[in-house]
Design a protein around this motif. Structure first.
Motif, PDB file in Angstrom:
ATOM      1  N   MET A   1     -20.867 -82.446  33.587  1.00 60.34           N
ATOM      2  CA  MET A   1     -20.050 -83.533  33.051  1.00 60.34           C
ATOM      3  C   MET A   1     -20.172 -84.758  33.954  1.00 60.34           C
ATOM      4  SD  MET A   1     -16.063 -83.348  32.057  1.00 60.34           S
ATOM      5  CE  MET A   1     -15.125 -84.805  31.933  1.00 60.34           C
ATOM      6  N   VAL A   2     -20.377 -85.917  33.346  1.00 62.99           N
ATOM      7  CA  VAL A   2     -20.533 -87.169  34.072  1.00 62.99           C
ATOM      8  C   VAL A   2     -19.156 -87.719  34.437  1.00 62.99           C
ATOM      9  CG1 VAL A   2     -21.386 -89.531  33.909  1.00 62.99           C
ATOM     10  CG2 VAL A   2     -22.665 -87.690  32.835  1.00 62.99           C
ATOM     11  N   HIS A   3     -19.016 -88.157  35.697  1.00 62.29           N
ATOM     12  CA  HIS A   3     -17.766 -88.774  36.144  1.00 62.29           C
ATOM     13  C   HIS A   3     -17.826 -90.270  35.836  1.00 62.29           C
ATOM     14  CE1 HIS A   3     -14.221 -89.675  38.464  1.00 62.29           C
ATOM     15  NE2 HIS A   3     -14.903 -90.562  39.156  1.00 62.29           N
ATOM     16  N   LEU A   4     -16.900 -90.744  35.013  1.00 60.53           N
ATOM     17  CA  LEU A   4     -16.850 -92.158  34.651  1.00 60.53           C
ATOM     18  C   LEU A   4     -15.809 -92.869  35.501  1.00 60.53           C
ATOM     19  CD1 LEU A   4     -16.997 -91.935  30.748  1.00 60.53           C
ATOM     20  CD2 LEU A   4     -18.887 -92.136  32.375  1.00 60.53           C
ATOM     21  N   LYS A   5     -16.188 -94.049  35.984  1.00 62.84           N
ATOM     22  CA  LYS A   5     -15.277 -94.897  36.755  1.00 62.84           C
ATOM     23  C   LYS A   5     -14.842 -96.066  35.871  1.00 62.84           C
ATOM     24  CE  LYS A   5     -18.628 -94.889  39.816  1.00 62.84           C
ATOM     25  NZ  LYS A   5     -19.476 -95.256  40.936  1.00 62.84           N
ATOM     26  N   ARG A   6     -13.717 -96.654  36.191  1.00 64.27           N
ATOM     27  CA  ARG A   6     -13.183 -97.782  35.421  1.00 64.27           C
ATOM     28  C   ARG A   6     -13.698 -99.091  36.026  1.00 64.27           C
ATOM     29  NH1 ARG A   6      -8.454 -96.080  34.801  1.00 64.27           N
ATOM     30  NH2 ARG A   6      -8.600 -95.639  32.596  1.00 64.27           N
ATOM     31  N   TYR A   7     -14.083-100.010  35.146  1.00 64.03           N
ATOM     32  CA  TYR A   7     -14.595-101.317  35.578  1.00 64.03           C
ATOM     33  C   TYR A   7     -13.966-102.441  34.771  1.00 64.03           C
ATOM     34  CZ  TYR A   7     -18.384 -98.788  37.888  1.00 64.03           C
ATOM     35  OH  TYR A   7     -19.112 -97.944  38.700  1.00 64.03           O
ATOM     36  N   LEU A   8     -13.787-103.583  35.432  1.00 60.02           N
ATOM     37  CA  LEU A   8     -13.454-104.833  34.774  1.00 60.02           C
ATOM     38  C   LEU A   8     -14.751-105.625  34.679  1.00 60.02           C
ATOM     39  CD1 LEU A   8     -11.478-107.042  33.743  1.00 60.02           C
ATOM     40  CD2 LEU A   8     -11.318-107.806  36.117  1.00 60.02           C
ATOM     41  N   VAL A   9     -15.166-105.953  33.462  1.00 60.45           N
ATOM     42  CA  VAL A   9     -16.388-106.719  33.244  1.00 60.45           C
ATOM     43  C   VAL A   9     -15.988-108.091  32.735  1.00 60.45           C
ATOM     44  CG1 VAL A   9     -18.583-106.838  32.010  1.00 60.45           C
ATOM     45  CG2 VAL A   9     -17.669-104.607  32.712  1.00 60.45           C
ATOM     46  N   GLU A  10     -16.276-109.097  33.538  1.00 61.03           N
ATOM     47  CA  GLU A  10     -15.975-110.474  33.140  1.00 61.03           C
ATOM     48  C   GLU A  10     -17.219-111.068  32.497  1.00 61.03           C
ATOM     49  OE1 GLU A  10     -14.619-114.743  35.090  1.00 61.03           O
ATOM     50  OE2 GLU A  10     -14.631-112.952  36.332  1.00 61.03           O
ATOM     51  N   ARG A  11     -17.019-111.712  31.354  1.00 59.08           N
ATOM     52  CA  ARG A  11     -18.132-112.350  30.637  1.00 59.08           C
ATOM     53  C   ARG A  11     -17.776-113.816  30.391  1.00 59.08           C
ATOM     54  NH1 ARG A  11     -20.950-107.890  28.667  1.00 59.08           N
ATOM     55  NH2 ARG A  11     -19.677-106.059  28.193  1.00 59.08           N
ATOM     56  N   GLN A  43     -17.910 -96.113  27.944  1.00 60.34           N
ATOM     57  CA  GLN A  43     -16.876 -96.241  26.906  1.00 60.34           C
ATOM     58  C   GLN A  43     -16.209 -97.602  27.066  1.00 60.34           C
ATOM     59  OE1 GLN A  43     -14.007 -93.079  27.321  1.00 60.34           O
ATOM     60  NE2 GLN A  43     -15.593 -91.533  27.564  1.00 60.34           N
ATOM     61  N   TRP A  44     -16.024 -98.289  25.959  1.00 62.88           N
ATOM     62  CA  TRP A  44     -15.305 -99.567  25.963  1.00 62.88           C
ATOM     63  C   TRP A  44     -13.858 -99.277  25.630  1.00 62.88           C
ATOM     64  CZ3 TRP A  44     -15.469-103.303  21.291  1.00 62.88           C
ATOM     65  CH2 TRP A  44     -14.751-104.467  21.571  1.00 62.88           C
ATOM     66  N   GLN A  45     -12.944 -99.690  26.480  1.00 58.60           N
ATOM     67  CA  GLN A  45     -11.526 -99.463  26.220  1.00 58.60           C
ATOM     68  C   GLN A  45     -10.895-100.627  25.460  1.00 58.60           C
ATOM     69  OE1 GLN A  45      -9.879 -97.981  30.038  1.00 58.60           O
ATOM     70  NE2 GLN A  45      -9.932 -96.060  28.893  1.00 58.60           N
ATOM     71  N   HIS A  46     -11.002-101.834  25.967  1.00 61.87           N
ATOM     72  CA  HIS A  46     -10.492-103.019  25.284  1.00 61.87           C
ATOM     73  C   HIS A  46     -10.921-104.263  26.054  1.00 61.87           C
ATOM     74  CE1 HIS A  46      -7.303-101.994  28.208  1.00 61.87           C
ATOM     75  NE2 HIS A  46      -7.187-103.304  28.332  1.00 61.87           N
ATOM     76  N   LEU A  59     -15.152 -97.755  30.874  1.00 65.52           N
ATOM     77  CA  LEU A  59     -15.393 -96.568  31.682  1.00 65.52           C
ATOM     78  C   LEU A  59     -16.901 -96.369  31.652  1.00 65.52           C
ATOM     79  CD1 LEU A  59     -12.651 -94.127  30.325  1.00 65.52           C
ATOM     80  CD2 LEU A  59     -12.525 -95.630  32.319  1.00 65.52           C
ATOM     81  N   ALA A  60     -17.505 -96.189  32.832  1.00 64.77           N
ATOM     82  CA  ALA A  60     -18.961 -96.025  32.894  1.00 64.77           C
ATOM     83  C   ALA A  60     -19.330 -95.216  34.122  1.00 64.77           C
ATOM     84  CB  ALA A  60     -19.650 -97.389  32.945  1.00 64.77           C
ATOM     85  N   ASP A  61     -20.545 -94.661  34.073  1.00 64.94           N
ATOM     86  CA  ASP A  61     -21.009 -93.881  35.213  1.00 64.94           C
ATOM     87  C   ASP A  61     -21.474 -94.765  36.368  1.00 64.94           C
ATOM     88  OD1 ASP A  61     -23.369 -94.796  34.068  1.00 64.94           O
ATOM     89  OD2 ASP A  61     -24.378 -92.853  34.139  1.00 64.94           O
ATOM     90  N   GLY A  62     -21.647 -96.062  36.128  1.00 64.51           N
ATOM     91  CA  GLY A  62     -22.040 -96.980  37.186  1.00 64.51           C
ATOM     92  C   GLY A  62     -22.346 -98.362  36.633  1.00 64.51           C
ATOM     93  N   GLU A  63     -22.541 -99.301  37.534  1.00 65.94           N
ATOM     94  CA  GLU A  63     -22.800-100.688  37.136  1.00 65.94           C
ATOM     95  C   GLU A  63     -24.112-100.837  36.377  1.00 65.94           C
ATOM     96  OE1 GLU A  63     -22.195-103.737  40.076  1.00 65.94           O
ATOM     97  OE2 GLU A  63     -20.494-102.676  40.961  1.00 65.94           O
ATOM     98  N   ASP A  64     -25.113-100.015  36.709  1.00 64.26           N
ATOM     99  CA  ASP A  64     -26.403-100.104  36.007  1.00 64.26           C
ATOM    100  C   ASP A  64     -26.229 -99.888  34.505  1.00 64.26           C
ATOM    101  OD1 ASP A  64     -27.690-100.638  38.387  1.00 64.26           O
ATOM    102  OD2 ASP A  64     -28.447 -98.586  38.643  1.00 64.26           O
TER     103      ASP A  64
END
Length: 94
Positions: A1-11, A43-46, A59-64
């Motif tokens: 199972m892949v561990h997903l971390k939470r990220y804030l992505v500014e666009r 995964q896109w949350q909102h 939520l993603a496995d990394g920045e890449d």
């Protein structure tokens, strides 16, 4: 199972705050289609839309993986910040 971390992505997207719901639906559709191609690693949350920017929670496995999503969706990435913890009003009860 892949561990997903939470990220804030500014666009930075000029005029995004003035887009119609139909235009925003198109952006959401592009994001969803990119996620379908990538699979379970993202995964896109909102997202929050404000002025010329969006602030998206993923939520993603990394920045890449977030950068791959940006390429596939055509949505730019201005910055990515990992969110290791969340607090809210209930945190005071601990």
């Amino acid at each position: 199972m892949v561990h997903l971390k939470r990220y804030l992505v500014e666009r930075e997207i000029p005029g995004v705050g003035g887009m119609s719901i139909i235009e925003l639906c198109g952006a959401a559709r592009a994001s969803n289609q990119a996620i379908e191609k990538i699979g379970r690693d993202i995964q896109w949350q909102h997202s929050y839309v404000a002025g010329d920017r969006t602030f998206c929670i993923y939520l993603a496995d990394g920045e890449d993986t977030i950068h791959v999503h940006a390429e596939l969706s055509g949505l730019p990435v201005t910055s990515i910040t990992e969110i290791p913890q969340i607090i809210d009003p209930t945190t005071a009860n601990n």
